[in-house]
Design a protein around this motif. Structure first.
Motif, PDB file in Angstrom:
ATOM      1  N   PHE A 179      83.525  17.655-100.445  1.00  0.00           N
ATOM      2  CA  PHE A 179      84.915  17.305-100.143  1.00  0.00           C
ATOM      3  C   PHE A 179      85.114  15.820-100.437  1.00  0.00           C
ATOM      4  O   PHE A 179      84.148  15.053-100.495  1.00  0.00           O
ATOM      5  CB  PHE A 179      85.283  17.628 -98.692  1.00  0.00           C
ATOM      6  N   TYR A 180      86.376  15.446-100.637  1.00  0.00           N
ATOM      7  CA  TYR A 180      86.690  14.067-101.000  1.00  0.00           C
ATOM      8  C   TYR A 180      86.970  13.217 -99.762  1.00  0.00           C
ATOM      9  O   TYR A 180      87.398  13.726 -98.722  1.00  0.00           O
ATOM     10  CB  TYR A 180      87.882  14.029-101.964  1.00  0.00           C
ATOM     11  N   ILE A 181      86.704  11.925 -99.887  1.00  0.00           N
ATOM     12  CA  ILE A 181      86.867  10.971 -98.781  1.00  0.00           C
ATOM     13  C   ILE A 181      87.675   9.785 -99.265  1.00  0.00           C
ATOM     14  O   ILE A 181      87.413   9.236-100.340  1.00  0.00           O
ATOM     15  CB  ILE A 181      85.495  10.466 -98.274  1.00  0.00           C
ATOM     16  N   ASP A 182      88.667   9.387 -98.478  1.00  0.00           N
ATOM     17  CA  ASP A 182      89.389   8.146 -98.759  1.00  0.00           C
ATOM     18  C   ASP A 182      89.820   7.515 -97.446  1.00  0.00           C
ATOM     19  O   ASP A 182      89.245   7.837 -96.391  1.00  0.00           O
ATOM     20  CB  ASP A 182      90.574   8.385 -99.711  1.00  0.00           C
ATOM     21  N   LYS A 183      90.804   6.649 -97.475  1.00  0.00           N
ATOM     22  CA  LYS A 183      91.221   5.910 -96.278  1.00  0.00           C
ATOM     23  C   LYS A 183      91.641   6.816 -95.129  1.00  0.00           C
ATOM     24  O   LYS A 183      91.589   6.407 -93.969  1.00  0.00           O
ATOM     25  CB  LYS A 183      92.368   4.951 -96.634  1.00  0.00           C
ATOM     26  N   LEU A 233      89.069   7.235 -92.263  1.00  0.00           N
ATOM     27  CA  LEU A 233      88.507   6.058 -91.594  1.00  0.00           C
ATOM     28  C   LEU A 233      88.171   6.323 -90.130  1.00  0.00           C
ATOM     29  O   LEU A 233      87.132   5.880 -89.632  1.00  0.00           O
ATOM     30  CB  LEU A 233      89.467   4.872 -91.701  1.00  0.00           C
ATOM     31  N   LEU A 234      89.032   7.040 -89.425  1.00  0.00           N
ATOM     32  CA  LEU A 234      88.749   7.325 -88.015  1.00  0.00           C
ATOM     33  C   LEU A 234      87.461   8.131 -87.877  1.00  0.00           C
ATOM     34  O   LEU A 234      86.617   7.822 -87.036  1.00  0.00           O
ATOM     35  CB  LEU A 234      89.917   8.073 -87.365  1.00  0.00           C
ATOM     36  N   GLN A 235      87.295   9.158 -88.725  1.00  0.00           N
ATOM     37  CA  GLN A 235      86.077   9.970 -88.659  1.00  0.00           C
ATOM     38  C   GLN A 235      84.842   9.156 -89.017  1.00  0.00           C
ATOM     39  O   GLN A 235      83.758   9.376 -88.479  1.00  0.00           O
ATOM     40  CB  GLN A 235      86.192  11.178 -89.595  1.00  0.00           C
ATOM     41  N   MET A 236      85.001   8.204 -89.949  1.00  0.00           N
ATOM     42  CA  MET A 236      83.882   7.324 -90.284  1.00  0.00           C
ATOM     43  C   MET A 236      83.497   6.471 -89.083  1.00  0.00           C
ATOM     44  O   MET A 236      82.316   6.311 -88.760  1.00  0.00           O
ATOM     45  CB  MET A 236      84.252   6.401 -91.445  1.00  0.00           C
ATOM     46  N   PHE A 282      88.679   2.381-102.104  1.00  0.00           N
ATOM     47  CA  PHE A 282      87.659   3.102-102.857  1.00  0.00           C
ATOM     48  C   PHE A 282      87.479   4.501-102.259  1.00  0.00           C
ATOM     49  O   PHE A 282      87.223   4.632-101.061  1.00  0.00           O
ATOM     50  CB  PHE A 282      86.322   2.350-102.836  1.00  0.00           C
ATOM     51  N   SER A 283      87.614   5.516-103.094  1.00  0.00           N
ATOM     52  CA  SER A 283      87.468   6.889-102.627  1.00  0.00           C
ATOM     53  C   SER A 283      86.192   7.491-103.198  1.00  0.00           C
ATOM     54  O   SER A 283      85.664   7.037-104.218  1.00  0.00           O
ATOM     55  CB  SER A 283      88.682   7.729-103.036  1.00  0.00           C
ATOM     56  N   LYS A 306      89.707  -6.345 -86.890  1.00  0.00           N
ATOM     57  CA  LYS A 306      90.347  -7.416 -87.658  1.00  0.00           C
ATOM     58  C   LYS A 306      90.669  -6.957 -89.075  1.00  0.00           C
ATOM     59  O   LYS A 306      91.771  -7.204 -89.592  1.00  0.00           O
ATOM     60  CB  LYS A 306      89.434  -8.642 -87.699  1.00  0.00           C
ATOM     61  N   ASN A 307      89.730  -6.268 -89.713  1.00  0.00           N
ATOM     62  CA  ASN A 307      89.930  -5.784 -91.079  1.00  0.00           C
ATOM     63  C   ASN A 307      91.077  -4.780 -91.151  1.00  0.00           C
ATOM     64  O   ASN A 307      91.938  -4.856 -92.041  1.00  0.00           O
ATOM     65  CB  ASN A 307      88.642  -5.146 -91.603  1.00  0.00           C
ATOM     66  N   LEU A 308      91.093  -3.829 -90.215  1.00  0.00           N
ATOM     67  CA  LEU A 308      92.149  -2.810 -90.214  1.00  0.00           C
ATOM     68  C   LEU A 308      93.511  -3.431 -89.930  1.00  0.00           C
ATOM     69  O   LEU A 308      94.526  -3.008 -90.496  1.00  0.00           O
ATOM     70  CB  LEU A 308      91.830  -1.735 -89.174  1.00  0.00           C
ATOM     71  N   LYS A 309      93.536  -4.443 -89.079  1.00  0.00           N
ATOM     72  CA  LYS A 309      94.780  -5.160 -88.803  1.00  0.00           C
ATOM     73  C   LYS A 309      95.298  -5.848 -90.071  1.00  0.00           C
ATOM     74  O   LYS A 309      96.482  -5.748 -90.421  1.00  0.00           O
ATOM     75  CB  LYS A 309      94.533  -6.190 -87.701  1.00  0.00           C
ATOM     76  N   GLU A 310      94.393  -6.542 -90.783  1.00  0.00           N
ATOM     77  CA  GLU A 310      94.785  -7.265 -91.996  1.00  0.00           C
ATOM     78  C   GLU A 310      95.298  -6.330 -93.079  1.00  0.00           C
ATOM     79  O   GLU A 310      96.219  -6.671 -93.828  1.00  0.00           O
ATOM     80  CB  GLU A 310      93.596  -8.078 -92.525  1.00  0.00           C
ATOM     81  N   LYS A 311      94.716  -5.134 -93.147  1.00  0.00           N
ATOM     82  CA  LYS A 311      95.111  -4.177 -94.192  1.00  0.00           C
ATOM     83  C   LYS A 311      96.230  -3.243 -93.735  1.00  0.00           C
ATOM     84  O   LYS A 311      96.601  -2.316 -94.467  1.00  0.00           O
ATOM     85  CB  LYS A 311      93.889  -3.372 -94.642  1.00  0.00           C
ATOM     86  N   GLN A 312      96.737  -3.462 -92.529  1.00  0.00           N
ATOM     87  CA  GLN A 312      97.835  -2.667 -91.964  1.00  0.00           C
ATOM     88  C   GLN A 312      97.477  -1.183 -91.941  1.00  0.00           C
ATOM     89  O   GLN A 312      98.286  -0.315 -92.286  1.00  0.00           O
ATOM     90  CB  GLN A 312      99.134  -2.908 -92.755  1.00  0.00           C
TER      91      GLN A 312
END
Length: 312
Positions: free
Chosen positions: A142-146, A149-152, A197-198, A240-246
């Motif tokens: 299966f494919y993975i993308d943004k 993120l929660l599951q990651m 990146f997916s 911090k990263n997730l905040k910056e990337k909205q």
């Protein structure tokens, strides 16, 4: 010939395991690779143990971590990334066993130009490894993308450090945070995926991690304060990263804040709130959520225990 795959292996006092690990790499069905071994200043006989292997197979390189890279796994891996020549990057630990098809199947998946990483299954073993490999090339994926993120982050979709092959381009602007001494790959890998990146996840075991108390995970499980403090720092960096990337959804905020309750000694909840810089009303709402969370967890555990007892 330029190697297509760069294997980066940090090592520290693993003379008793590393020869078996390197033998598994030599047994790969895919042969166009280089293996960059970076010694973090170990004091055992690792260099003597691997000397015959280096002489027999020029695909192996042995380096001592230079002082300009911080001591630790992230510093060694960052140095390895600076040395790597391959189109693809994979990190192996110095005490584990790779499936013979590991590189072959990952490279096969990465032949698709839209795929930037290949995740696979990693299993663990204790004591002696039993060499009974499944050589089937039939598996689901299966494919993975943004969106994942929660599951990651909550580990329902595990991204172990040695269970992903990446395109080298993923590391052009992303490196390990050298001060982290635990959860460094968790922080980096989620950051790479958050960049857009997916990739693909294949349902086949291609790596076997050796479980023993000397590992970083073993130390974390024993409540080692250095590993725990690093995990808290990694969580703050993720926020911090997730905040910056909205990219901060309600579910991601809820997970990070709920997770911080296990790190009260590091004041992680307040650090996350400061990082998120929320409007006053939303900040108060999360403070109330955090205040009642211990009670809710107690009720949840009791309810779960009751359901289990009734089932029996």
């Amino acid at each position: 010939m330029k190697p297509q795959v760069s294997i980066i292996m940090a090592t520290y006092n693993r003379a008793h395991f590393i020869a078996e690990t390197l033998a598994a790499i030599r047994n790969q069905t895919f042969t166009n690779w280089e293996c960059i071994i970076v010694d973090d200043g170990g004091t055992d006989t690792t260099s003597e143990v691997i000397a015959p292997i280096l002489e027999q197979d020029s695909r192996f390189q042995y380096h001592i971590r230079p002082n300009q890279y911080l001591k630790g796994l992230p510093g060694c891996r960052n140095y390895g990334l600076d040395l790597a020549k391959g189109e693809y990057i994979i990190f192996f630990d110095d005490d584990d066993i790779a499936h013979p098809q590991n590189l072959e199947l990952c490279v096969l998946e990465l032949n698709d130009p839209n795929i930037f990483f290949c995740r696979y299954i990693r299993e663990v073993f204790v004591n002696d490894f039993h060499y009974n490999f499944d050589y089937s090339k039939v598996y689901s994926s299966f494919y993975i993308d943004k969106k994942e993120l929660l599951q990651m982050l909550n580990h329902s979709l595990q991204f172990n450090s040695c269970a992903v092959m990446w395109r080298a381009v993923c590391f052009e602007k992303n490196r390990f945070v050298a001060t982290l001494l635990f959860a460094e790959e968790w922080e980096l890998y989620s950051r790479i995926v958050s960049c857009g990146f997916s990739g693909i996840s294949i349902n086949k075991t291609l790596f076997y991690g050796r479980k023993h108390p000397e590992s970083n995970t073993g130390e974390y499980d024993r409540k080692n304060p250095i590993r725990r403090a690093s995990y808290a720092d990694a969580i703050e960096l993720v926020a911090k990263n997730l905040k910056e990337k909205q990219l901060l959804t309600y579910a991601l905020k809820r997970y990070l804040i709920a997770f911080s309750i296990d790190f009260e000694e590091y004041n992680l909840f307040e650090r996350i709130l400061n990082t998120l810089d929320l409007p006053t009303f939303e900040k108060i709402k999360w403070q109330l959520f955090y205040a009642v969370l211990p009670l809710r967890l107690i009720i949840h555990r009791k309810k779960k225990a009751l359901i289990k007892s009734l089932a029996h």
